[in-house]
Design a protein around this motif. Sequence first.
Motif, mmCIF file in Angstrom:
data_model
loop_
_atom_site.group_PDB
_atom_site.id
_atom_site.type_symbol
_atom_site.label_atom_id
_atom_site.label_comp_id
_atom_site.label_asym_id
_atom_site.label_seq_id
_atom_site.Cartn_x
_atom_site.Cartn_y
_atom_site.Cartn_z
ATOM 1 N N SER A 92 0.865 -1.181 0.000
ATOM 2 C CA SER A 92 0.000 0.000 0.000
ATOM 3 C C SER A 92 0.895 1.222 0.000
ATOM 4 O O SER A 92 1.735 1.404 0.890
ATOM 5 C CB SER A 92 -0.897 -0.002 1.241
ATOM 6 O OG SER A 92 -1.684 1.184 1.301
ATOM 7 N N GLY A 94 -1.887 5.829 -1.763
ATOM 8 C CA GLY A 94 -3.291 5.641 -2.095
ATOM 9 C C GLY A 94 -3.606 4.473 -2.995
ATOM 10 O O GLY A 94 -4.767 4.221 -3.313
ATOM 11 N N LYS A 95 -2.579 3.730 -3.405
ATOM 12 C CA LYS A 95 -2.785 2.590 -4.287
ATOM 13 C C LYS A 95 -2.417 1.294 -3.570
ATOM 14 O O LYS A 95 -1.519 1.272 -2.721
ATOM 15 C CB LYS A 95 -1.939 2.736 -5.559
ATOM 16 C CG LYS A 95 -2.315 3.953 -6.397
ATOM 17 C CD LYS A 95 -1.409 4.100 -7.605
ATOM 18 C CE LYS A 95 -1.767 5.345 -8.412
ATOM 19 N NZ LYS A 95 -0.854 5.533 -9.577
ATOM 20 N N GLU A 138 5.300 8.043 -5.775
ATOM 21 C CA GLU A 138 4.563 6.857 -6.226
ATOM 22 C C GLU A 138 5.533 5.948 -6.973
ATOM 23 O O GLU A 138 5.513 5.866 -8.199
ATOM 24 C CB GLU A 138 3.393 7.271 -7.116
ATOM 25 C CG GLU A 138 2.361 8.142 -6.409
ATOM 26 C CD GLU A 138 1.137 8.405 -7.264
ATOM 27 O OE1 GLU A 138 0.856 7.617 -8.192
ATOM 28 O OE2 GLU A 138 0.456 9.411 -6.997
ATOM 29 N N PRO A 192 -2.442 -1.398 -10.106
ATOM 30 C CA PRO A 192 -2.876 -1.643 -8.731
ATOM 31 C C PRO A 192 -4.171 -2.447 -8.706
ATOM 32 O O PRO A 192 -4.963 -2.385 -9.643
ATOM 33 C CB PRO A 192 -3.076 -0.235 -8.163
ATOM 34 C CG PRO A 192 -3.266 0.650 -9.349
ATOM 35 C CD PRO A 192 -2.462 0.032 -10.456
ATOM 36 N N ARG A 205 -7.560 0.738 -4.304
ATOM 37 C CA ARG A 205 -7.188 2.087 -3.876
ATOM 38 C C ARG A 205 -7.725 2.347 -2.481
ATOM 39 O O ARG A 205 -8.672 1.693 -2.025
ATOM 40 C CB ARG A 205 -7.720 3.133 -4.856
ATOM 41 C CG ARG A 205 -7.105 3.004 -6.258
ATOM 42 C CD ARG A 205 -7.598 4.072 -7.216
ATOM 43 N NE ARG A 205 -7.015 3.883 -8.544
ATOM 44 C CZ ARG A 205 -5.854 4.401 -8.934
ATOM 45 N NH1 ARG A 205 -5.156 5.151 -8.104
ATOM 46 N NH2 ARG A 205 -5.393 4.187 -10.157
ATOM 47 N N SER A 218 -9.100 5.601 -0.147
ATOM 48 C CA SER A 218 -9.557 6.985 -0.205
ATOM 49 C C SER A 218 -10.273 7.314 1.097
ATOM 50 O O SER A 218 -10.316 6.501 2.030
ATOM 51 C CB SER A 218 -10.516 7.181 -1.385
ATOM 52 O OG SER A 218 -11.725 6.469 -1.161
#
Length: 332
Positions: free
Chosen positions: A155, A158-159, A175, A184, A187, A189
């Motif tokens: 992780s 955010g992915k 990233e 990925p 995600r 969020s």
Amino acid sequence: MAARDAGERAARVIVLATGGTIASAATDGGGAVAQRTAAELLKAAGPAGVDVQANDLMKVGSYLMTHRDMRTIAAAVAAEVAREDVHGVVVTHGTDTMEETGYLLDLVHESEKPVVLTGAQRSSDAADTDGPRNLREAITVAASPQARGCGVLISFAGKVFAAARTRKFHTLTPEPFATAGGGPIGRVSAEGVRITTRPVRPDPLPPLDERFDSVRVDVVPVYPNADAALAEAAVAAGAQAVVLAGSGAGNGNHAMLAWVKEAVRTGTVVGLSTRVPDGPVVPIYGNGGAVDLVAAGALNLGAVPLFHARMLLAALLSSGAEVDDVLLAPYL
């Protein structure tokens, strides 16, 4: 950030800290060194709405990781996921070799519970450090029922990636990870975790033992004017296997071909991978190419990324297995 679905009781997540940039800060000498504890990392990450327990396994930059360190992490993860009260595990780790540790953990992970690796690209004392957010998101993933059955995950930013094909593709960007041949699988969020693709995983390997600490598998690249000197030196130093990082779709040259024939004859396992970041080994060319190397006994490692392939051979060899195409097939 939602840490669990509505109506779910609070999950318990174990954070195992190993060092890396996420735990690093500048020293008097000017270079960043891993020094933050798991408790300090959690304090910086802030609340995630999850019952979190922390444990410091080691404090090293992942460029210093040994096979023994990786086995220590694997044993600690297995012990934690075996606890009935634990929903998932997070491992904080340096990004340099996160791909190797993540893949190794996935090879031996036999639980449905999520195991999530994360880290940082900017040290903990940087004004724009990314570690706290990454750790908070990794805890959220490890606590999520959606992540169950997905194996070992990475992780980051955010992915969510499956460890089995994920590599570090950039040295510095926030990233840095990408999956060879894919993207990925989910995600993170403000709404929580969304897994959109579920990995297909082979049966887990047996737990690693002390033999893994000393098993030697070396990587030898192919390049213009290369001879077999490095491969010969690897075997002379005790390598049980050598992975050739072939050019293109797994090609060598006449010197490498002659070496492969002799190495296989005398009992060295030779794996054929590629130095290209993405795409499989495909025997297309003769005259010292992949067609000839495979015919000489090199094992086609398919689309397994180069340094994942090294870990795969090391794990298989340390179990005492005879490595051949049949044994490798489920992992390719």
